[in-house]
Motif scaffolding. Structure first.
Motif: not given
Length: 408
Positions: A277-282, A315-332, A400-405
């Protein structure tokens, strides 16, 4: 904790906007170079205690005094050693006496980081409200001083003084709340056996945190080297907004650590479902934010920073697309801490760092600051998801990540 991050976002984003607009891209680039240079050394002073201590205090509450005291003196001693090393490198490699002086001044604030153990103690007791209040007050006070500097049109050097005071104020208010809440006295209770135990668990975290800092700051150091201070100022204006958002994500993942530990001890099925659930929401929440930012990126940059910073919108557009994988990394990272697989954190982060550095070497000279942002995006995808397919021990995490993504 979320309120505290809201205050930090005000300081890290909105106050930074006033600083950038007042001093311009070049001085804003100099400021971010100073912060990035010192930030590279912070993991060595903290010894990974932000993650290790919460776990140890939750699992061994009867040893609270010994754990806190040992961690306090370890961080204190390592901070002094790192300050010496940092400034040696500062005087050897940095050009310009003024920048050397600013880095030296800011670096001495690291000695106050040993009082962060008070924050970890409150978190372990699910009393993060107290430390969050202390941190919020200190951030508000330092933010007020920065705005005063801008209002008075004071020289740039006085702004650096306020960044040093950030660390002093934080330590001061944490101490005040610690004694008000009558917590354990951490000045006495150091144990060598406890030091060995903490260091054994912490060194993989130190290396992984260093890797994270490097692949979040290396791009800024390399931009300054290849393209100069002004380009770094433009890049940093976008990254500050990104940092503000990811700070909220980091707080969410940190705050659930005690909860996750309790679920793990009671129900394995609920434990796994909680992570999914947390992976999915983030992940999907961050993608939604990234889409909105991409649509309005030009307007956001012009509104917040002014036309002088036009050029940072891509740059702003590109770096914000990284946030989803940054979120996954933090929870990982939380998952690996709970499962006591700290060594894997370093390995994963180091691989991502290597990809990031190599891509930056080729991307920055050819594509400029947009190339640095793209390198960050690719390296986060590799380090926080793709690498799971190469580790048999992390099959459950990958599923778990694959189910969330994929919303399975």
């Amino acid at each position: 904790m979320l309120f505290e991050q809201g205050i930090k976002m005000f300081s890290g984003v909105f106050v930074a906007i006033f600083i950038a607009r007042h001093f311009g891209p070049t001085y804003f680039g100099v400021l971010n170079y100073i912060i990035a240079f010192v930030a590279v050394f912070i993991p060595f002073t903290q010894l990974g205690m932000s993650l290790i201590l919460v776990r140890e205090l939750v699992e061994s509450p009867k040893q609270r005094k010994e754990i806190l005291s040992t961690a306090f003196y370890l961080i204190f001693v390592f901070s002094i050693l790192i300050i010496i090393i940092l400034n040696t490198l500062n005087f050897l490699f940095n050009k310009g006496g003024e920048i050397k002086y600013f880095i030296t001044l800011y670096s001495f604030g690291l000695i106050f980081k040993c009082f962060d153990i008070i924050d970890y103690n409150f978190q372990s007791q699910l009393k993060a409200k107290s430390s969050s209040q202390a941190k919020s007050i200190s951030v508000l006070l330092s933010s007020f001083l920065k705005l005063i500097i801008i209002y008075l049109d004071a020289p740039f050097k006085y702004l650096i003084y306020t960044f040093f005071l950030d660390l002093v104020f934080l330590a001061l208010f944490l101490i005040i709340y610690h004694w008000q809440k009558k917590q354990s006295n951490f000045l006495f209770g150091f144990k060598l056996s406890m030091a060995k135990k903490l260091l054994k668990s912490s060194w993989p975290i130190v290396l992984s945190t260093l890797s994270v800092i490097l692949y979040m700051k290396t791009d800024q150091l390399m931009i300054q080297y290849f393209l100069g201070d002004k380009a770094l100022g433009l890049y940093s204006s976008a990254v500050r907004l990104y940092d503000g958002y990811t700070a909220i994500i980091f707080t969410l993942t940190i705050s659930i650590l005690p909860l996750v530990l309790k679920f793990k001890n009671s129900s394995n099925e609920e434990y796994q479902n909680l992570f999914i659930k947390f992976f999915r929401y983030l992940f999907w929440g961050s993608n939604l934010v990234a889409l909105i930012v991409m649509i309005f990126s030009t307007s956001i940059i012009e509104l917040l920073y002014g036309k002088e910073f036009v050029g940072a919108e891509k740059v702003l557009s590109i770096v914000f697309w990284t946030t989803s994988f940054a979120a996954i990394g933090s929870l990982t990272s939380r998952y690996l801490i709970v499962e006591k697989m700290e060594k894997k954190i370093f390995f994963r982060t180091f691989i991502a760092l290597c990809f990031n550095v190599i891509m930056n070497i080729f991307f920055i000279p050819k594509f400029g600051i947009e190339g640095a942002a793209s390198a960050t995006l690719i390296s986060l995808i590799i380090g926080n998801y793709a690498i799971d397919f190469l580790d048999k021990d992390l099959e459950l995490l990958r599923r778990m990540k694959t189910k969330a993504i994929f919303l399975s």
